[in-house]
Each structure stands twice: as structure tokens, then as C-alpha cells.
Scaffold this active site. Structure first.
Site, PDB file in Angstrom:
ATOM      1  N   ARG A 101      52.583  12.998 -15.659  1.00  0.00           N
ATOM      2  CA  ARG A 101      51.650  12.781 -16.777  1.00  0.00           C
ATOM      3  C   ARG A 101      50.306  13.351 -16.370  1.00  0.00           C
ATOM      4  NH1 ARG A 101      50.548   7.456 -20.393  1.00  0.00           N
ATOM      5  NH2 ARG A 101      52.401   8.361 -21.337  1.00  0.00           N
ATOM      6  N   HIS A 128      54.097  15.279 -25.829  1.00  0.00           N
ATOM      7  CA  HIS A 128      54.653  14.039 -25.253  1.00  0.00           C
ATOM      8  C   HIS A 128      56.144  13.987 -25.602  1.00  0.00           C
ATOM      9  CE1 HIS A 128      54.889  10.200 -23.502  1.00  0.00           C
ATOM     10  NE2 HIS A 128      54.158   9.475 -24.337  1.00  0.00           N
ATOM     11  N   GLN A 131      58.428  10.725 -25.510  1.00  0.00           N
ATOM     12  CA  GLN A 131      58.206   9.784 -26.614  1.00  0.00           C
ATOM     13  C   GLN A 131      58.987  10.216 -27.844  1.00  0.00           C
ATOM     14  OE1 GLN A 131      56.102   6.852 -26.567  1.00  0.00           O
ATOM     15  NE2 GLN A 131      57.372   6.533 -28.369  1.00  0.00           N
ATOM     16  N   ASP A 224      49.300   7.246 -34.438  1.00  0.00           N
ATOM     17  CA  ASP A 224      48.965   7.174 -33.009  1.00  0.00           C
ATOM     18  C   ASP A 224      47.471   6.882 -32.938  1.00  0.00           C
ATOM     19  OD1 ASP A 224      48.947   7.469 -30.214  1.00  0.00           O
ATOM     20  OD2 ASP A 224      48.819   9.662 -30.291  1.00  0.00           O
ATOM     21  N   CYS A 264      53.735   5.172 -31.051  1.00  0.00           N
ATOM     22  CA  CYS A 264      54.145   5.309 -29.645  1.00  0.00           C
ATOM     23  C   CYS A 264      53.558   4.216 -28.772  1.00  0.00           C
ATOM     24  CB  CYS A 264      53.787   6.696 -29.127  1.00  0.00           C
ATOM     25  SG  CYS A 264      52.013   7.012 -29.023  1.00  0.00           S
ATOM     26  N   ARG A 292      62.409   4.219 -24.918  1.00  0.00           N
ATOM     27  CA  ARG A 292      61.895   5.118 -23.869  1.00  0.00           C
ATOM     28  C   ARG A 292      62.822   5.083 -22.652  1.00  0.00           C
ATOM     29  NH1 ARG A 292      56.475   6.381 -23.674  1.00  0.00           N
ATOM     30  NH2 ARG A 292      57.102   7.700 -21.938  1.00  0.00           N
TER      31      ARG A 292
HETATM   32  N1  NVA Z   1      47.844  10.475 -27.978  1.00  0.00           N
HETATM   33  C1  NVA Z   1      47.850   9.399 -26.987  1.00  0.00           C
HETATM   34  C2  NVA Z   1      49.244   8.988 -26.659  1.00  0.00           C
HETATM   35  C3  NVA Z   1      49.344   7.820 -25.712  1.00  0.00           C
HETATM   36  C4  NVA Z   1      50.753   7.477 -25.344  1.00  0.00           C
HETATM   37  C5  NVA Z   1      47.090   9.848 -25.741  1.00  0.00           C
HETATM   38  O1  NVA Z   1      47.289  10.990 -25.304  1.00  0.00           O
HETATM   39  O2  NVA Z   1      46.314   9.060 -25.209  1.00  0.00           O
HETATM   40  N1   CP Z   2      53.665   5.565 -25.408  1.00  0.00           N
HETATM   41  C1   CP Z   2      53.297   5.736 -24.112  1.00  0.00           C
HETATM   42  O1   CP Z   2      53.506   6.802 -23.489  1.00  0.00           O
HETATM   43  O2   CP Z   2      52.745   4.623 -23.550  1.00  0.00           O
HETATM   44  P1   CP Z   2      51.995   4.526 -22.138  1.00  0.00           P
HETATM   45  O3   CP Z   2      50.741   5.336 -22.230  1.00  0.00           O
HETATM   46  O4   CP Z   2      51.764   3.064 -21.928  1.00  0.00           O
HETATM   47  O5   CP Z   2      52.912   5.106 -21.079  1.00  0.00           O
END
Ligand code: NVA
Ligand code: CP
Length: 307
Positions: A101, A128, A131, A224, A264, A292
């Protein structure tokens, strides 16, 4: 050749179906396949915070027989201290699969280009894909099939989720609509890629600024956060701009009566979604979170079989 999952169109439509079938099979039988038996190790690296991704990969790797090695750029030599290419070469000698990540998507491409083991994107600034597999599994559970369904994502159409919905849902043969304010449109090259995929799968891609028109007769309504990780300084401006895109009971009433709601998570009930929606009968967000685990186990098993 080693396969990676960096963006949603790294799986062809047929391959995505295989992974989703396997995800459903893992949900029925938790220890169905144990490709990491040994115990082999998966490196699970975080440059951004996480609850679901950290727990679902930890549980999933253990279920596959392996050892999840949770790392972060602060406590390792990553994060500008050692090059991504050198890191990839070292990790490839020690672990079976790399899950990362991070911020810039180019970093994942560099990791994959220098790795001899599969690399999974567990969220970048642009995509992502893990997800999206969980979301597709959830929608399929609720609706029986994916092909031909209409899903509308409302909110930040320019973020990682917007981009991944375009590619992943077009791959599934769905009609994917994005609705966001002017100035927050998805990247033009990703829209073009999604349209090309949709032309093959029988799906379609539409970009709206009007949230009501976008959710009209939708089978699934999705949102989101308006402030993704890394955008914290823009919070005040974003909240002012995205107000009309809040998913409320009134907005849901324009979708099909049996429409489902996905998010998500993490969710902000004071901003992008009203409590009556996320905590109401149309919401499938807890199944979506659980999936997930199943979807990522399927993805890891599928990739490891091809490594
Ligand atoms: N769009 C959000 C998704 C979190 C799972 C982010 O990147 O923070
Ligand atoms: N939806 C998701 O990826 O959640 P986290 O940021 O908690 O991993």
C-alpha cells in the site's frame, strides 16, 4: 511468467471471473487451498494506514498456510532510504509474494518490474483493485450475476476508488457510472481504457456531474471518503465542494427499489454517507468488508499458481 495485480485491468474478464469463483469457494471452505504452506512468507507493506487491508491480508495469508510479515516504510529501509528496485530484488529472494500500500502508483510498477515474485497493489493513489474484487463478490452474492448490472459511484470520481470502479466493473461487463463535481473527473486515459474494455464485455462507462441522474435506476450505489489519504490538507475545500454528492435516503430513492449500498470504508457519516443509508437495510458494507479476506485469498492463490 510472474503475474501481478497492480490495476484492475491486469485481470482479463475471464481471469476476473476465475478469481471471483475462487473467492466464493474460499468463503464456503476457508482452508480450500494452502499455497503458502511451509510456512512461506508474504511481505505486506504499508506506507499509509489501514485496518481492513492489514487484517484481511494477515488473516488471508495465515489461512493459505503462510506467515504475513507486516512492514512499513518508517521502520524499514524503504521510503526513500533504499531504492524500490533494490528492495524488490531483496524481498524476491526471501518471500513468495509482495503486497504493498503506497502513494505514487509508479512505485508499484517499479517494484513489479524488479520482483521475481507476484506484486499486489493494496492501494495506491490511483487504484485499489483488491477492494474492487471484494465489491464484485458482494454484488454477485446479492444480485446473482454481474454482467449487465448498473453501478453508480458518487463522490470523488478522480480518486483511486473511482478509477478502480471504472476498470474493474467494466471488466465484469457492468454499466459503471461515476458522478462527481467539475474538477474531480477521473483521468481521461483510465476512462478510455474502461470504455475499450466495456466495448468487449458488453458493459458501458458514463461520467456525470448530476448525482440524481447518475443513480437513476442503478442496482448498486457506492461512495467513498471525500478526503483520501494524502489529501488531508485539502479537507476544508473538498467538504465544501462535495456536499451535493452526499448519499442520503433521498438520493437512494432515485435508484432501483432493490438497490444495494456499498462503501469501501472507513466511512464518515457526517460527510459522504448519511447514517440512514450506511446503517440501513440496503447497506451491504459489512459483507463487503468481510469479502476482502475471501477475494484476496483467491487473488493470492491465483497469482501464486502462476508464479
Ligand atoms: N480513497 C480512500 C480509500 C481508503 C480505503 C483513500 O485512498 O484514502
Ligand atoms: N477499505 C480499505 O482498504 O480499508 P483500510 O484502509 O482500513 O485498509
Amino acid at each position: 511468467m510472474t503475474r501481478n495485480m497492480l490495476r484492475d485491468d491486469d485481470l482479463s474478464p475471464a481471469e476476473q471471473r476465475e478469481v471471483l469463483e475462487l473467492a466464493a469457494a474460499f468463503k464456503r471452505d476457508r482452508f480450500l487451498r494452502r499455497p503458502l504452506e511451509g510456512q512461506k512468507t508474504a511481505a505486506v507493506i504499508f506506507d499509509k494506514t489501514s485496518t481492513r487491508t492489514q487484517v484481511s491480508f494477515s488473516v488471508g495469508v495465515a489461512d493459505l498456510g503462510g506467515n504475513p510479515l507486516i512492514m512499513d516504510s518508517k521502520s524499514s529501509q524503504m521510503g526513500g532510504k533504499e531504492s524500490i528496485s533494490d528492495t524488490a530484488k531483496v524481498l524476491s529472494r526471501m518471500v513468495e509474494i509482495i503486497i504493498w500500500r503506497t502513494y505514487a502508483h509508479a512505485g508499484l510498477e517499479e517494484m513489479a518490474a524488479n520482483s521475481t515474485v507476484p506484486v499486489i497493489n493494496s492501494l495506491s493513489d490511483d487504484f485499489h483493485p483488491c477492494q474492487i474484487l471484494a465489491d464484485l463478490q458482494t454484488i454477485r452474492e446479492q444480485k446473482g450475476e454481474l454482467n449487465g448490472l448498473t453501478a453508480t459511484y458518487v463522490g470523488d470520481a478522480a480518486n483511486n476508488m473511482g478509477h478502480s470502479y471504472l476498470l474493474g466493473f467494466a471488466t465484469a461487463g457492468m454499466h459503471i457510472r461515476l458522478a462527481g463535481p467539475a474538477g474531480y473527473e477521473p483521468r481521461a486515459d483510465i476512462v478510455e481504457d474502461a470504455r475499450r474494455i466495456a466495448a468487449e464485455t458488453g458493459g458501458s462507462v458514463e461520467i456525470f456531474t448530476d448525482p440524481v441522474a447518475a443513480v437513476s435506476r442503478a442496482d448498486a450505489v457506492i461512495t467513498d471518503t471525500w478526503v483520501s489519504m494524502g489529501q488531508e490538507e485539502e479537507k476544508a475545500a473538498r467538504i465544501a465542494t462535495f456536499g451535493p454528492y452526499r448519499v442520503t435516503g433521498d438520493l437512494m430513492s432515485h435508484a432501483n427499489d432493490d438497490a444495494i449500498f456499498l462503501h469501501c470504508l472507513p466511512a464518515y457519516r457526517e460527510f459522504e454517507v448519511a447514517p440512514e443509508v450506511i446503517d440501513g437495510p440496503q447497506s451491504v458494507v459489512w459483507d463487503e468488508a468481510e469479502n476482502r479476506v475471501h477475494a484476496q485469498k483467491a487473488l493470492m492463490a491465483w497469482l501464486l499458481e502462476r508464479a
